[in-house]
Design an enzyme around this catalytic site. Structure first.
Site, short mmCIF file in Angstrom:
data_model
loop_
_atom_site.label_atom_id
_atom_site.label_comp_id
_atom_site.label_asym_id
_atom_site.label_seq_id
_atom_site.Cartn_x
_atom_site.Cartn_y
_atom_site.Cartn_z
CB CYS A 285 75.92 54.47 6.34
SG CYS A 285 74.89 54.75 4.86
CB CYS B 175 73.16 47.25 2.69
SG CYS B 175 71.97 47.83 3.92
#
EC number: 4.4.1.3
Length: 351
Positions: free
Chosen positions: A108, A265
């Site tokens: 992440c 992302c």
């Protein structure tokens, strides 16, 4: 393969046609494969080709460990970890190292908040228990600064993120998170550099005109995939790929100074190909990060063996080879260039 002449003082000389090929294969097969450790947040999602956790995304071994309790919501918010949270984070790091991780990345982008903490845990544990180093890069954002050197004057790097607002908040909160860690750690493991000036070696300044933060909030199917998860997460990834590429193309038309894209992302990494094709610009992403780190542990032995002289001291004369790569031109009679002693031993089965 053509033949080329070795320098007379390079002995012994090796003839590939007389070498036991299987002995060489067995020797190289015994070399341990590079292993990437993926530190996971406490969050389940459907993995796809191009995701950091999908084994098809890489050509080396991947292992993972979850930082229990560190949910996506907490990671996104950059919430301060309590004592239990830090203990669970360090436990996951140790698990990765114990299982053979050569380096560690995150699944992440918002794990950049704990870049310093994870780096300190990893270096301390790997050194004390195994006497080695373990590089850590929690987010592709660490590539932002070096990539600035690749763009022309007046150019921009477009940083793609799932949420522009959340990423903008990183700039304000990251120094605070790092300073808290340094205070509690007593400066024993953290570098003695003010976090506000040099946060974990990551210079994040989105107000810099050379960066253009682009949120994928407006790409409906992608947003739905992130919000829904599970069986309903993705109807058709091809639709998402087209939507993201079209959106980036639209942004690029309004901002022609964008010279490259950096995907922050991790779940958008699988669409890097669509962005490359749709915009015609180079794209770096979390997969790029993993591959970059792996190269530091990859021994390209066959190429080294063919391009270096005995003991690696005397490279082949570039003027006598094609493209200066140590490849034979086919014009020189004689024998292949002598290999270094270590590679000779591999071929003779004595190493």
């Amino acid at each position: 393969m053509g033949n080329c002449t070795s320098h007379p003082h390079h002995e012994p000389q090796v003839h590939f046609d007389t070498v036991d090929g299987m002995a060489t294969v067995k020797a190289f097969a015994g070399i341990r494969q590079v292993t990437m450790g993926v530190l996971r947040i406490d969050y389940e999602y459907q993995t796809n080709l191009g995701d950091i956790l999908d084994p098809r995304s890489f050509d080396f071994r991947i292992i993972s460990a979850t930082a229990e309790g560190l949910t996506f919501a907490k990671a996104k918010a950059g919430d301060k970890l309590d004592a239990t949270g830090k203990e669970l984070l360090e436990r996951a790091v140790r698990q990765l190292i114990d299982n053979g991780a050569d380096f560690i990345v995150g699944d992440c982008g918002f794990l950049v908040y704990w870049q310093v903490m994870v780096r300190d845990y990893a270096q301390d544990y790997a050194q004390k228990k195994y006497g080695r180093k373990c590089p850590v890069m929690m987010s592709s954002l660490v590539l932002a600064l070096p990539l600035l050197a690749t763009i022309p004057s007046g150019g921009q790097i477009g940083i793609l993120t799932a949420s522009e607002k959340s990423l903008q908040a990183v700039q304000k909160k990251l120094p605070i998170v790092i300073e808290d860690h340094q205070k509690e750690d007593g400066g024993q493991r953290s570098r003695s550099v003010p976090a506000a000036e040099d946060p974990s070696g990551i210079m994040i300044n989105f107000s810099d005109p050379r960066f253009k933060v682009v949120g994928l909030d407006e790409v409906k199917d992608f947003k739905h995939a992130l919000d829904a998860q599970g069986a309903d997460a993705v109807n058709d990834r091809r639709d998402i790929a087209v939507q993201i590429a079209a959106y980036c193309q639209k942004v690029q038309e309004k901002n022609p100074q964008i010279a490259a894209w950096l995907i922050e992302c991790t779940e958008a990494g699988g669409f890097a190909w669509a962005i490359k094709v749709g915009t015609g610009l180079p794209v770096w992403d979390p997969i790029t990060l993993g591959r970059f780190l792996s190269l530091g542990f990859t021994a390209n032995v066959p190429n080294v063996a063919l391009t270096l002289g005995q003991h690696g001291e005397n490279p082949l004369d570039p003027s006598a080879t094609t493209a200066g790569k140590g490849r034979c031109t086919g014009e020189e009679p004689g024998q292949i260039h002598a290999l270094g002693a270590e590679f000779q031993a591999i071929r003779e089965g004595t190493l």
